[in-house]
Design an enzyme around this catalytic site. Sequence first.
Site, mmCIF file in Angstrom:
data_model
loop_
_atom_site.group_PDB
_atom_site.id
_atom_site.type_symbol
_atom_site.label_atom_id
_atom_site.label_comp_id
_atom_site.label_asym_id
_atom_site.label_seq_id
_atom_site.Cartn_x
_atom_site.Cartn_y
_atom_site.Cartn_z
ATOM 1 N N CYS A 1 0.844 -1.333 -0.094
ATOM 2 C CA CYS A 1 0.021 0.134 0.220
ATOM 3 C C CYS A 1 1.126 1.057 0.023
ATOM 4 C CB CYS A 1 -0.784 0.075 0.553
ATOM 5 S SG CYS A 1 -1.984 -1.326 0.911
ATOM 6 N N HIS B 1 -3.840 7.814 2.372
ATOM 7 C CA HIS B 1 -3.717 6.450 1.852
ATOM 8 C C HIS B 1 -5.687 5.658 2.747
ATOM 9 C CE1 HIS B 1 -3.910 2.049 0.977
ATOM 10 N NE2 HIS B 1 -3.439 1.709 1.856
ATOM 11 N N PHE C 1 -9.909 -5.397 0.385
ATOM 12 C CA PHE C 1 -9.361 -5.473 -0.556
ATOM 13 C C PHE C 1 -9.778 -4.975 -1.982
ATOM 14 C CE2 PHE C 1 -6.240 -6.152 2.274
ATOM 15 C CZ PHE C 1 -5.371 -4.912 2.606
ATOM 16 N N ASN D 1 -9.890 -0.716 -0.613
ATOM 17 C CA ASN D 1 -8.313 -0.502 -0.746
ATOM 18 C C ASN D 1 -7.514 -1.615 -2.074
ATOM 19 O OD1 ASN D 1 -5.503 -0.617 -0.321
ATOM 20 N ND2 ASN D 1 -6.296 -1.215 2.352
HETATM 21 C C1 LIG Z 1 -13.564 -7.774 -4.331
HETATM 22 C C2 LIG Z 1 -12.241 -8.371 -4.184
HETATM 23 C C3 LIG Z 1 -11.639 -8.809 -2.917
HETATM 24 C C4 LIG Z 1 -11.031 -9.850 -3.523
HETATM 25 C C5 LIG Z 1 -9.697 -9.664 -1.614
HETATM 26 C C6 LIG Z 1 -8.170 -10.881 -1.848
HETATM 27 C C7 LIG Z 1 -7.575 -10.029 -1.454
HETATM 28 C C8 LIG Z 1 -6.785 -9.638 -0.252
HETATM 29 C C9 LIG Z 1 -5.369 -8.763 -1.406
HETATM 30 C C10 LIG Z 1 -4.683 -8.546 -0.127
HETATM 31 C C11 LIG Z 1 -3.620 -7.977 -0.734
HETATM 32 C C12 LIG Z 1 -2.496 -7.607 0.661
HETATM 33 C C13 LIG Z 1 -1.980 -6.784 0.383
HETATM 34 C C14 LIG Z 1 -1.367 -6.271 1.994
HETATM 35 C C15 LIG Z 1 -0.934 -4.440 1.889
HETATM 36 C C16 LIG Z 1 -1.646 -3.903 2.988
HETATM 37 C C17 LIG Z 1 -1.419 -2.598 2.821
HETATM 38 C C18 LIG Z 1 -2.530 -1.865 3.084
HETATM 39 O O1 LIG Z 1 -3.295 -1.269 3.484
HETATM 40 S S1 LIG Z 1 -2.497 -2.183 5.428
HETATM 41 C C19 LIG Z 1 -3.979 -2.983 5.375
HETATM 42 C C20 LIG Z 1 -4.660 -1.476 6.354
HETATM 43 N N1 LIG Z 1 -5.409 -1.590 6.810
HETATM 44 C C21 LIG Z 1 -5.855 -2.183 8.457
HETATM 45 O O2 LIG Z 1 -4.690 -2.247 9.454
HETATM 46 C C22 LIG Z 1 -7.550 -2.281 8.296
HETATM 47 C C23 LIG Z 1 -7.152 -1.689 9.860
HETATM 48 N N2 LIG Z 1 -8.740 -1.748 10.263
HETATM 49 C C24 LIG Z 1 -10.098 -1.768 9.970
HETATM 50 O O3 LIG Z 1 -10.709 -0.335 9.483
HETATM 51 C C25 LIG Z 1 -11.379 -1.817 11.360
HETATM 52 O O4 LIG Z 1 -10.629 -2.560 12.541
HETATM 53 C C26 LIG Z 1 -12.016 -2.943 10.945
HETATM 54 C C27 LIG Z 1 -12.610 -2.165 9.097
HETATM 55 C C28 LIG Z 1 -10.906 -4.096 10.133
HETATM 56 C C29 LIG Z 1 -12.689 -3.757 11.485
HETATM 57 O O5 LIG Z 1 -13.793 -1.799 11.989
HETATM 58 P P1 LIG Z 1 -13.684 -2.130 13.917
HETATM 59 O O6 LIG Z 1 -13.552 -0.444 13.634
HETATM 60 O O7 LIG Z 1 -12.018 -2.554 14.457
HETATM 61 O O8 LIG Z 1 -14.514 -3.575 14.698
HETATM 62 P P2 LIG Z 1 -14.260 -3.995 15.772
HETATM 63 O O9 LIG Z 1 -13.332 -3.338 16.550
HETATM 64 O O10 LIG Z 1 -16.030 -4.750 16.287
HETATM 65 O O11 LIG Z 1 -14.245 -6.139 15.261
HETATM 66 C C30 LIG Z 1 -14.660 -6.384 13.593
HETATM 67 C C31 LIG Z 1 -13.403 -7.086 14.065
HETATM 68 O O12 LIG Z 1 -12.404 -6.931 12.748
HETATM 69 C C32 LIG Z 1 -11.806 -7.710 13.616
HETATM 70 N N3 LIG Z 1 -10.377 -7.099 12.739
HETATM 71 C C33 LIG Z 1 -9.858 -5.654 12.978
HETATM 72 N N4 LIG Z 1 -8.727 -6.125 12.594
HETATM 73 C C34 LIG Z 1 -7.768 -6.739 12.087
HETATM 74 C C35 LIG Z 1 -7.439 -7.388 11.668
HETATM 75 N N5 LIG Z 1 -6.163 -6.893 11.706
HETATM 76 N N6 LIG Z 1 -6.794 -8.935 11.317
HETATM 77 C C36 LIG Z 1 -7.853 -9.231 11.642
HETATM 78 N N7 LIG Z 1 -9.026 -9.163 11.818
HETATM 79 C C37 LIG Z 1 -9.528 -7.703 12.510
HETATM 80 C C38 LIG Z 1 -12.082 -7.771 14.676
HETATM 81 O O13 LIG Z 1 -10.770 -8.892 15.323
HETATM 82 C C39 LIG Z 1 -13.273 -7.953 14.711
HETATM 83 O O14 LIG Z 1 -13.528 -9.251 15.010
HETATM 84 P P3 LIG Z 1 -14.483 -10.264 15.338
HETATM 85 O O15 LIG Z 1 -14.458 -10.150 17.231
HETATM 86 O O16 LIG Z 1 -15.689 -9.095 14.764
HETATM 87 O O17 LIG Z 1 -14.949 -11.808 15.017
#
Ligand SMILES: CCCCCCCCCCCCCCCCCC(=O)SCCNC(=O)CCNC(=O)[C@H](O)C(C)(C)COP(=O)(O)OP(=O)(O)OC[C@H]1O[C@@H](n2cnc3c(N)ncnc32)[C@H](O)[C@@H]1OP(=O)(O)O
Length: 400
Positions: free
Chosen positions: A170, A310, A221, A343
């Site tokens: 990213c 970003h 993504f 993203n």
């Molecule tokens: C249409 C096409 C689709 C194809 C897709 C295919 C794939 C992928 C490609 C991948 C490429 C990867 C490239 C990597 C590059 C990285 C560069 C970046 O931007 S780096 C990326 C930068 N982006 C980020 O770092 C994402 C930033 N995070 C966010 O924006 C928010 O935390 C949120 C939107 C994910 C959730 O909203 P929030 O208000 O926090 O809500 P809550 O607190 O209520 O949690 C809800 C649930 O979310 C869970 N959870 C949270 N975090 C993580 C995690 N890391 N891990 C796992 N789970 C996670 C949490 O445990 C909970 O689970 P549960 O208890 O319900 O079971």
Amino acid sequence: MGSAPAATVVGEIRRAQRADGPAAVLGIGTANPPTCMAQDDYPDYYFRVTNSEHLTDLKAKLTRICKKSGIKQRFMHLNEDLLAANPDFTDRTSASLDARVDIASAAVPELAASAAAKAIADWGRPATEITHLIFSTYSGARAPSADRRLASLLGLSPTVSRTMLNLHGCYGGGRSLQLAKELAENNRGARVLVACSEITLIAFYGPEDGCPDNILGQALFGDGSGAVIVGADPVGPVERPLFEMAFASQTTIPGSEDDISMEINKGGMAYHISNKVPRLIGGSVERCLIDAFDALGVSAKWNDLFWAIHPGGRAILDHIEEVLGLDGGKLAASRHVLSEFGNMSGTTVIFVLDELRRRRVAKLESEAPEWGVVMAFGPGITIETMVLHTPAGSLELEGN
Ligand SMILES: CCCCCCCCCCCCCCCCCC(=O)SCCNC(=O)CCNC(=O)[C@H](O)C(C)(C)COP(=O)(O)OP(=O)(O)OC[C@H]1O[C@@H](n2cnc3c(N)ncnc32)[C@H](O)[C@@H]1OP(=O)(O)O
């Protein structure tokens, strides 16, 4: 050369080689693949096409994250026909890398060519006058690579100077813009095409217990390509500087090496994104900004700037807004792009710049600040910071 001392002669040559003014963005273009997926429909789609309906807890988790993602829709190259032809893409342990790279090697530069054609039209000069090309992607793994193919598709000059950035994730867009600034300012007359293009099929696979990264990735993504033309000393009236690039820096957050990672293996690309990422980035951005504006000698109040952040995830934008005390609406361009496209990794920041330009021309913001900031984040954790300046009248011209 006569009798002038060698140092004087070399100094004069160096001055003649360099541009007089700052590098500026002279044109922007974006493109997405045709398949658009509504975020509300994605959990049903994903668990159906991966034959994983029985994993009800994981489906509920993906549904929860999708609802909190701030994303309305995303675009993707992968579709059901492609999946039917490549059923092993759903299995992370199968040796599917060759097939994924075959598809990406064609699709990534083709998508970039769509975005670049728009950027070149926006710039107003012929593609043959591009002198340098910087291409960023994590979606391919082959040489000659996507930059070479893009140069052919666009009919660039055989003397174009190409640079390929791989696996920057990213921050690839931020890094490319910074390199373009250096090239444009150090090579008089240079016109640099920056192209970022990402297709997530390299990292698409089915859900698995104990792999929350995949569920997060599936929620966030999307695919897209963004292109920018960068050059100094614009030649009017055809060229106009949309955003001047005043300063650029890169910072690595100490101790964060394991918080974002990507790795190519036989099954495609595996990745990890820790849940500390929003807090780590939120805790580091203000220092980067203070250092940037100190270096420029410009005093800045964060709410008096325009912002191209970003949108890595909704929580990242929320943290940055909070630590900088930004008024609601300051990150509107980033939130809009996140909502409409998800993203798209390094490409996303180019969409945000384009959206900022559109908002300023359409006067969607009550006032249009003169100074602004681009910030992008990725593995490292790396933070790219660039300070932008808008020359008076440059964006109004676009609306005519
Ligand atoms: C249409 C096409 C689709 C194809 C897709 C295919 C794939 C992928 C490609 C991948 C490429 C990867 C490239 C990597 C590059 C990285 C560069 C970046 O931007 S780096 C990326 C930068 N982006 C980020 O770092 C994402 C930033 N995070 C966010 O924006 C928010 O935390 C949120 C939107 C994910 C959730 O909203 P929030 O208000 O926090 O809500 P809550 O607190 O209520 O949690 C809800 C649930 O979310 C869970 N959870 C949270 N975090 C993580 C995690 N890391 N891990 C796992 N789970 C996670 C949490 O445990 C909970 O689970 P549960 O208890 O319900 O079971």
